[in-house]
Scaffold this motif. Sequence first.
Motif, mmCIF file in Angstrom:
data_model
loop_
_atom_site.group_PDB
_atom_site.id
_atom_site.type_symbol
_atom_site.label_atom_id
_atom_site.label_comp_id
_atom_site.label_asym_id
_atom_site.label_seq_id
_atom_site.Cartn_x
_atom_site.Cartn_y
_atom_site.Cartn_z
ATOM 1 N N LEU A 92 -5.613 59.547 -13.789
ATOM 2 C CA LEU A 92 -6.066 58.620 -14.834
ATOM 3 C C LEU A 92 -4.891 58.145 -15.673
ATOM 4 N N LEU A 93 -4.012 59.071 -16.058
ATOM 5 C CA LEU A 93 -2.822 58.689 -16.822
ATOM 6 C C LEU A 93 -1.955 57.723 -16.025
ATOM 7 N N ALA A 94 -1.804 57.987 -14.727
ATOM 8 C CA ALA A 94 -0.999 57.106 -13.876
ATOM 9 C C ALA A 94 -1.581 55.706 -13.832
ATOM 10 N N GLY A 95 -2.923 55.621 -13.772
ATOM 11 C CA GLY A 95 -3.552 54.302 -13.775
ATOM 12 C C GLY A 95 -3.282 53.543 -15.056
ATOM 13 N N VAL A 96 -3.328 54.236 -16.177
ATOM 14 C CA VAL A 96 -3.054 53.593 -17.472
ATOM 15 C C VAL A 96 -1.598 53.149 -17.544
ATOM 16 N N LEU A 97 -0.679 54.034 -17.146
ATOM 17 C CA LEU A 97 0.737 53.702 -17.195
ATOM 18 C C LEU A 97 1.066 52.533 -16.273
ATOM 19 N N HIS A 98 0.444 52.519 -15.098
ATOM 20 C CA HIS A 98 0.697 51.427 -14.157
ATOM 21 C C HIS A 98 0.199 50.100 -14.725
ATOM 22 N N ALA A 99 -0.916 50.128 -15.425
ATOM 23 C CA ALA A 99 -1.443 48.907 -16.028
ATOM 24 C C ALA A 99 -0.517 48.394 -17.128
ATOM 25 N N VAL A 100 0.113 49.330 -17.857
ATOM 26 C CA VAL A 100 1.016 48.939 -18.943
ATOM 27 C C VAL A 100 2.344 48.449 -18.388
ATOM 28 N N ASN A 101 2.904 49.217 -17.455
ATOM 29 C CA ASN A 101 4.200 48.848 -16.879
ATOM 30 C C ASN A 101 4.324 49.472 -15.496
ATOM 31 N N PRO A 102 4.149 48.694 -14.427
ATOM 32 C CA PRO A 102 4.188 49.229 -13.060
ATOM 33 C C PRO A 102 5.505 49.924 -12.711
ATOM 34 N N LEU A 103 6.591 49.583 -13.418
ATOM 35 C CA LEU A 103 7.887 50.160 -13.094
ATOM 36 C C LEU A 103 8.012 51.622 -13.518
ATOM 37 N N TRP A 104 7.136 52.083 -14.402
ATOM 38 C CA TRP A 104 7.231 53.456 -14.879
ATOM 39 C C TRP A 104 6.992 54.474 -13.771
ATOM 40 N N LEU A 105 6.096 54.147 -12.868
ATOM 41 C CA LEU A 105 5.751 55.088 -11.805
ATOM 42 C C LEU A 105 6.335 54.697 -10.456
ATOM 43 N N GLY A 106 6.633 53.446 -10.247
ATOM 44 C CA GLY A 106 7.134 52.996 -8.961
ATOM 45 C C GLY A 106 6.052 53.064 -7.890
ATOM 46 N N ASN A 107 6.472 53.085 -6.646
ATOM 47 C CA ASN A 107 5.524 53.081 -5.527
ATOM 48 C C ASN A 107 5.397 54.451 -4.852
ATOM 49 N N ASP A 108 5.955 55.484 -5.478
ATOM 50 C CA ASP A 108 5.995 56.783 -4.825
ATOM 51 C C ASP A 108 5.241 57.855 -5.605
ATOM 52 N N PHE A 109 4.199 57.461 -6.324
ATOM 53 C CA PHE A 109 3.437 58.456 -7.089
ATOM 54 C C PHE A 109 2.705 59.413 -6.149
ATOM 55 N N LEU A 110 2.117 58.883 -5.075
ATOM 56 C CA LEU A 110 1.524 59.676 -4.012
ATOM 57 C C LEU A 110 1.902 59.041 -2.681
ATOM 58 N N PRO A 111 2.033 59.854 -1.621
ATOM 59 C CA PRO A 111 2.414 59.284 -0.324
ATOM 60 C C PRO A 111 1.299 58.434 0.264
ATOM 61 N N GLY A 112 1.687 57.343 0.949
ATOM 62 C CA GLY A 112 0.693 56.484 1.587
ATOM 63 C C GLY A 112 0.452 55.211 0.809
ATOM 64 N N ASN A 113 -0.191 54.245 1.466
ATOM 65 C CA ASN A 113 -0.508 52.987 0.795
ATOM 66 C C ASN A 113 -1.704 53.165 -0.133
#
Length: 352
Positions: free
Chosen positions: A62-83
């Motif tokens: 849930l936190l990752a979803g909020v952070l991604h909505a605010v700024n996608p660069l904070w988490l990048g594309n490697d938060f979990l493996p897979g598309n």
Amino acid sequence: MPELILYPVICLLAGLVSYLVCQFSRKWRVLDMPDGQRKFQAAPVPRLGGAGILAGFFSVILLAGVLHAVNPLWLGNDFLPGNVRAVAVALAASLGFAAIGAADDISDLNAVLKLVLLLAICIGAPLFGVVVPQLDSPFGNLTAPALMIAGSALWLLVFTNAANFMDGSNGLAIGVLAFMFSGLGASLLLSEAGCFPSGLIAIITACAGFLIINMRGQLYAGDIGAFGVSALFATLAIISGLSVWTIATLALPILIDTLMTLVLRAKRGESLFTAHRDHAYQALIKSGWSAWEVAILWWGLAAACATGATIGAAGGGALPFVVFVCLGLLLGFGWVRVQRSCGQMGTRLVRI
């Protein structure tokens, strides 16, 4: 938010939420009762600790979803493996497994209905994208879609049930799974992926929050934990892009004991579906080992397999297969030695 701040926040949040929910779940009065057969505890123990682990992990989602909505660069594309789609299906499948486990914990789900529901998820998840891309072997790679879907479904069914069978001693199944998630992340870091997904850190620390209570004998993970957390590993491993042999190597501490125990019981002509104490870890407990000693042994085995899997993933080529075969033979030999040794040492029952 820089990663140096984000990662400690993820660890703290997952571990804290897991610990607090686990403490709260002790008051729900859903108890694991002594049965004089497979279970070793001398008194009833609360058994919905898996809810805490999953709450800790999904709070970070849930936190990752909020952070991604605010700024996608904070988490990048490697938060979990897979598309994104595969990850979404994997998380949904894990929640489905956890829901089945919770229903069984609370109301002793009918065995046939339970199997049907598990099969539905095991088949459905690969159909919607949680499927291994290929089976690499020294004789060539298999990529037939129907075979990959069937193999992925079988993997989900076998591994989740194997983890559930191993959930019979404090710290064992969940502790081993934590090392398996660590090995999965390390293998990704040293493979072509080149990263340790921060979402895996969340599930590792969520497991730690549970183990603090579990190792004191105050709470069990229950089927909700054994099914939910093992399904999370099984699905994320499939979509990680790693070799199936790397994934299988990580799972050896659970698979070897479960599969060889089933073979042993089949050779004896005993039912594979009745409660028993024939696992190697159960033999050690019967011979006088404490839950701590058994857990530490299996954690060591899991750490060794995680190290081997990481080396195989880093080397690539045929190395993952070679590592799997070598470690599989060593663990199989160890299983036989434990069974023979404990058979000669007696069956003193200890309280865990």
